[in-house]
Motif scaffolding. Structure first.
Motif: not given
Length: 109
Positions: A85-94
């Motif tokens: 499976y392909p996947y994508a993500y967005l991550e924000y580290n405060f």
């Protein structure tokens, strides 16, 4: 494979059931594959190819492709196919971004 300013992600992982009487659960918590008496605890091994890009100190995004190689549990309890499976993500580290919520003391009315 991972691209991320010198940091790397876990590109290879093994997955095991907690006990030989345990079920294999979906992310929703529902039983995906029920336990089978005498089946192995080894679900399988996953290989990930990940590219991650850091936009600024706290914001990064990435995409990848994963392959789960069926272990003995999946081979015994299902048709034993490997899964991709392909996947994508967005991550924000405060904590890394330098952003802080304003803290003001409670004032009486």
């Amino acid at each position: 494979m991972s691209v991320r300013n010198g940091n790397s992600k876990k590109p290879f992982e093994g997955f095991w059931l907690a006990t030989s009487h345990d079920n294999f659960y979906a992310s929703s918590g529902a039983i995906s594959v029920p336990a089978h008496p005498g089946a192995s605890r080894h679900i399988g091994n996953e290989l990930d190819l990940v590219a991650e890009y850091q936009l600024n100190k706290g914001l990064s995004f990435g995409f990848g492709y994963a392959r789960l190689f069926a272990g003995q549990f999946l081979k015994t309890s299902t048709q034993g196919h490997d899964y991709s499976y392909p996947y994508a993500y967005l991550e924000y580290n405060f904590s890394k971004s330098g952003f802080h919520f304003p803290v003001t003391p409670n004032k009486p009315n």
